[in-house]
Design a protein around this motif. Structure first.
Motif, PDB file in Angstrom:
ATOM      1  N   UNK A  25       6.831   2.703   1.036  1.00 38.87           N
ATOM      2  CA  UNK A  25       5.459   2.240   0.826  1.00 38.87           C
ATOM      3  C   UNK A  25       5.147   2.053  -0.656  1.00 38.87           C
ATOM      4  N   UNK A  26       5.496   3.045  -1.478  1.00 37.90           N
ATOM      5  CA  UNK A  26       5.189   2.964  -2.903  1.00 37.90           C
ATOM      6  C   UNK A  26       5.920   1.800  -3.569  1.00 37.90           C
ATOM      7  N   UNK A  27       7.182   1.604  -3.194  1.00 31.90           N
ATOM      8  CA  UNK A  27       7.971   0.536  -3.814  1.00 31.90           C
ATOM      9  C   UNK A  27       7.475  -0.835  -3.360  1.00 31.90           C
ATOM     10  N   UNK A  28       7.027  -0.935  -2.112  1.00 37.22           N
ATOM     11  CA  UNK A  28       6.490  -2.211  -1.646  1.00 37.22           C
ATOM     12  C   UNK A  28       5.207  -2.576  -2.394  1.00 37.22           C
ATOM     13  N   UNK A  29       4.350  -1.580  -2.635  1.00 44.88           N
ATOM     14  CA  UNK A  29       3.130  -1.851  -3.403  1.00 44.88           C
ATOM     15  C   UNK A  29       3.503  -2.289  -4.825  1.00 44.88           C
ATOM     16  N   UNK A  30       4.500  -1.608  -5.408  1.00 44.39           N
ATOM     17  CA  UNK A  30       4.964  -2.000  -6.741  1.00 44.39           C
ATOM     18  C   UNK A  30       5.544  -3.413  -6.723  1.00 44.39           C
ATOM     19  N   UNK A  31       6.246  -3.769  -5.645  1.00 43.62           N
ATOM     20  CA  UNK A  31       6.789  -5.127  -5.535  1.00 43.62           C
ATOM     21  C   UNK A  31       5.672  -6.159  -5.528  1.00 43.62           C
ATOM     22  N   UNK A  32       4.579  -5.854  -4.835  1.00 46.72           N
ATOM     23  CA  UNK A  32       3.440  -6.759  -4.838  1.00 46.72           C
ATOM     24  C   UNK A  32       2.873  -6.964  -6.235  1.00 46.72           C
TER      25      UNK A  32
END
Length: 926
Positions: A442-449
């Protein structure tokens, strides 16, 4: 030195007349003799290995001198070492020009020899410069850095002469893995990792040599020297960034996490240094008034200075393009990590490693961001940090977003302000208690965004800058490119291809590649799905992360926490929808609208407090609003796709979801109306009659649902179509008795029989697996026939009850137990017992219904004076069944059932024998 004498002087031209033949300009025999003498002389004197010789003849002199340069350089004389270093450098540059302009790309053997000789000369130049520096002759940093840059260029060729180019099929790269879109626009696409690493080392040496010189120039406050050194350093930095990003692309393919993190860090630091080099030139000043003033004050010249506004703008754009590439690689790293477990298994990395990298990149490149957006007074249009009003940053990656308008609606409708803040904090605490793998995802996906948003915003900014400049002067782009100092790159066929900002091959009006928008939309969609699933678990009290989470005050509950998560999920879905719409990704637009539909259905099906709930509104009204919103999303999905042929699979999936939502909407409206019950008993009061508009709002969604299901043609769709017919039949069976005239009554009654018949027809053929539904349907169908007076209708009502006998048969029981055994549910025994309890209750209802129907038929038979005793005999059979001492049928395979976990459950129901007997009697008398 050695001299060679005896060569004849130049032949003098003599006048001639037309009567005599012209004298030859030279004698071939003499030329051949001189050449032979010179070759013998060189062969005799040029005998030392790895030595440099110089052949010299003064103008008008017949003597030729041969100098041994290597012997001269060993005398440790600075002028000779300096002269030899420059000669080696010039020879190397000449070889580079020959390779680029003269040699054929197919002549790989010659190119390989030239390349080898060029590298040898460049290395010799560096060694001589070091010797000169040791002798106190100066370090000559600019020349040494230029030599290092040329050495790096020799490893960045892409002609394959050295075997240092990636050949299709010869690499271990996984072709199925996606690559960053920037990789198609960057230089050095076919250069191997080994050559990239060597070029990286030489470029690093060049930067190290030039950095002290720049510091000295700044201390001396020499503006001309600062500009000259900065421009040379910028060229090296520019190549270094491209090399690091190309290395990052190779490491992404092979799960080399440590090397990848190092390459991205180096690229970020080098980019920051490159931006600082352009600061004295004020290349990032984009104010129109200031640019025009500089343009008017600059004097025209044949050799324009690199500080002209147009050229400075080109430098800035090249920095911004590399800035966009860097963030795109970071986003791709994050998205790949979230989707591929091999990063943990082979790459031995975790989410914290990525987050620390992204934060370092953001901190390092903050100056570029400041100069790009703030300096130009330009607001980002895609960055999730902006759209979330600062709730999503690299230091706040929970994914929980409650927009100000939504916050005000929650505050006004349900929660006090303190309670809303507490609910948000509790939602974040629940998400933080996820397992490490899920939390990292979840955290990495938000960072990817965030990373993809930075890249897209930079592309948009560049496109707008280009459009504004072209609008002022259409020839500006070509003129600026011509005036920009050479920044050598590598093309597919050779060298000297510009790797500047204008390499983005996009048409006008589309500054961002659809693939990049698709990946940002995909990341946003995945975040929304995670929050949607967690919100559903919190709402159903099945989330393991809520254990131990206490509520400090009574101002909110877990339904409010779930509401916060669902609002956040909807925010991310809308962000993804924006990107898919901008990229014209029709399939993903449709799929994302399906996810938005799920959000709306959860809001409609549960007592979830979300924006849109007001104190004065009823729950039923809001449920219908949310269901209608879900229907609108799916209708828009169909409109976006246009027709089924564009993507049949996605179209059918959206159609099935739309049909299900329409069916739920129609049922919900029926339940919230005046006649709202699930019973098929008719309504007798005229006051409960619905208006035409209210009736249409109920019937139309269910009829649309039937048509969609029937058009799909699948087994599941046929089952759902029968369920929709059943729901329509229930509605018409309720309203047919309260119509204003006989024609409307007949119309509604005919509709009820029609839909009951269609539903009964399907479930009669598909009894097994649908036993409870078929029995309930048969009882409701029987009730409809019973509501119409007459022996014929009562007889058909009885037939409906007899038709459901297969649902109680031994075959149905065995099929039910087999389904339970094949299910993955651990509570198989409880599931089997629940099914038996439900069917036992239905068996009692069927038996009672049959008994009442036969009693009514016996009375009609008796009052009519009929000579037949068919119904009387059947009624006796029912009475005999009721008073029999044991209704349970004995099992023939008692020994086999003893070892079964269902040994205490019957193999059939007693009512099955009764219905089977009545069916036989009824068929014999007809």
């Amino acid at each position: 030195s050695t001299g060679l004498t005896g060569l004849p002087p130049h032949h003098q031209n003599r006048p001639h007349t037309s009567a005599t033949a012209p004298a030859p300009i030279f004698s071939p025999e003499i030329v051949e003799m001189n050449a032979a003498m010179l070759l013998r002389f060189l062969k005799t004197n040029c005998t030392r290995e790895n030595s440099t010789y110089l052949l010299h003849r003064r103008a008008g002199d017949a003597n030729i001198q041969l100098f041994d340069i290597s012997s001269i350089s060993q005398l440790r004389q600075r002028k000779w070492i300096w002269w030899l270093a420059l000669c080696s450098y010039r020879f190397a540059c000449r070889l580079e020009q020959i390779q680029a302009n003269v040699l054929s790309p197919r002549d790989k053997a010659t190119r390989r020899e030239y390349r080898k000789r060029q590298r040898s000369l460049l290395h010799n130049t560096l060694n001589l410069l070091e010797d000169l520096a040791d002798m106190g002759g100066g370090k000559h940093e600019t020349i040494a850095a230029a030599v290092s840059e040329h050495l790096a260029d020799t490893y960045l060729w892409s002609d394959g002469a050295d075997g240092d180019v990636i050949v299709s099929g010869s690499t271990t790269r996984d072709a199925s893995k996606p690559t960053p879109w920037a990789a198609s626009s960057q230089p050095y696409q076919n250069v191997t990792v080994d050559c990239l690493n060597k070029a990286h080392d030489h470029l690093t040496n060049g930067i190290k040599k030039m950095t002290p010189l720049l510091a000295k120039a700044k201390r001396d406050e020499s503006s001309m020297e600062i500009e000259a050194v900065s421009m040379q350093l910028y060229g090296i930095h520019h190549k270094m960034i491209n090399v690091c990003l190309r290395l990052a692309e190779h490491h992404l393919q092979n799960y080399f996490s440590s090397n990848l993190i190092h390459s991205l860090r180096t690229a970020a630091r080098t980019l920051s240094d490159a931006a600082s080099l352009l600061r004295p030139l004020r290349a990032f000043d984009f104010h129109p008034s200031q640019t025009e003033a500089e343009s008017s004050s600059s004097s025209p010249t044949n050799n324009p200075s690199t500080t002209e506004p147009r050229v400075k703008s080109m430098y800035a754009k090249s920095i911004f393009l590399q800035y966009a590439w860097l963030w795109e690689y970071c986003g791709h790293f994050a998205r790949s990590f979230a989707a591929d477990e091999l990063w943990r298994e082979r790459g031995h990395t975790c989410g914290n490693d990525l987050l620390s990298l992204f934060r370092e990149v953001d901190s390092t490149c903050s100056e570029v961001m400041k100069r790009c957006f703030r300096g130009a007074k330009w607001k980002p249009k895609t960055s999730v940090s902006m759209t979330s009003h600062g709730q999503v940053t690299l230091s706040s990656l929970s994914g929980i977003v409650v927009l100000p308008t939504a916050f005000e609606q929650i505050d006004e409708s349900v929660l006090q302000k303190e309670g809303c803040h507490e609910a948000i904090s509790t939602a974040k605490a629940i998400l933080d208690r996820q397992t490490q793998i899920k939390r990292d995802e979840r955290l990495v996906l938000v960072a990817a965004g965030i990373c993809y948003g930075h890249a897209i915003d930079t592309y948009i900014f560049l496109a707008e800058r280009c459009e504004s400049e072209v609008a002022k002067d259409p020839m500006e782009g070509e003129a600026s490119a011509a005036k920009l100092p050479s920044v050598r790159g590598v093309s597919k066929g050779g060298k000297n291809e510009k790797d500047g900002w204008n390499l983005v091959p996009l048409p006008s009006g589309a500054p961002v590649a659809p693939l990049l928008r698709q990946r940002l939309g995909d990341a946003s969609n995945e975040i929304g799905k995670i929050l949607l699933n967690e919100g559903r678990l919190v709402l159903s009290s099945n989330s393991p992360n809520t254990e131990g989470i206490g509520i400090s005050s009574g101002s909110f509950g877990m339904s409010h926490v779930s509401a916060i998560m669902l609002a956040s999920a909807q925010f991310w879905f809308m962000e993804g929808l924006k990107q898919f719409t901008a990229g014209q990704d029709l399939r993903n637009i449709a799929l994302l609208r399906c996810n938005l539909c799920q959000c709306c259905k959860i809001r409609a099906n549960a007592n979830v407090i979300l924006p849109g709930f007001n104190k004065g509104d009823s729950k039923e009204c809001n449920s219908e609003v949310f269901l209608q919103e879900a229907v609108d999303h799916l209708v828009l999905a169909h409109e976006t796709m246009g027709q089924r042929d564009s993507d049949p699979m996605t179209w059918d999936m959206v159609s099935e979801e739309l049909a299900a939502t329409l069916l739920v909407l129609g049922v919900r409206r029926r339940q919230s109306s005046k006649i709202g019950t699930t019973s098929a008993e008719p309504v007798m009061l005229q006051a409960l009659r619905l208006t035409p508009g209210a009736e249409k709002a109920i019937v139309e969604p269910m009829e649309r649902s039937c048509k969609i299901y029937e058009s799909l043609g699948t087994a599941h769709a046929a089952h759902q179509a029968a369920a929709a017919h059943y729901q329509l039949a229930l509605y018409f069976s309720r309203v047919w008795t309260c119509q204003r005239d006989e024609s409307k009554t007949r119309e509604k009654l005919a509709a009820a029989f029609k839909h009951f018949g269609l539903a009964h027809q399907y479930f009669f053929r598909s009894v097994y697996g649908n036993e409870p539904t078929f029995v309930v349907l048969s009882l409701d169908f029987s009730n409809l026939y019973s509501a119409v007076s007459g022996e014929e209708c009562l007889s058909k009502a009885l037939a409906c009850c007899l038709d459901c006998r297969q649902a109680f048969s031994p075959t149905a029981v065995a099929a039910a137990l087999e389904r339970v055994d094949n299910s993955k549910n651990r509570n198989q025994s409880s599931d089997a017992r629940a099914w038996f309890e439900k069917m036992t209750t239905l068996a009692e209802n069927v038996e009672g219904r049959v008994s009442k129907l036969l009693l009514s038929l016996v009375k009609i038979e008796k009052d009519g004076g009929s000579a037949s005793s068919k119904y009387k005999d059947m009624y006796r059979t029912v009475l005999t069944h009721k008073i029999s001492p044991g209704n349970k049928k004995g099992d023939e395979n008692d020994e086999e059932k003893t070892n079964s976990p269902y040994c205490d459950l019957p193999s059939s129901f007693p009512v099955y024998d009764l219905l089977e007997s009545l069916t036989k009697r009824m068929s014999l008398t007809e």
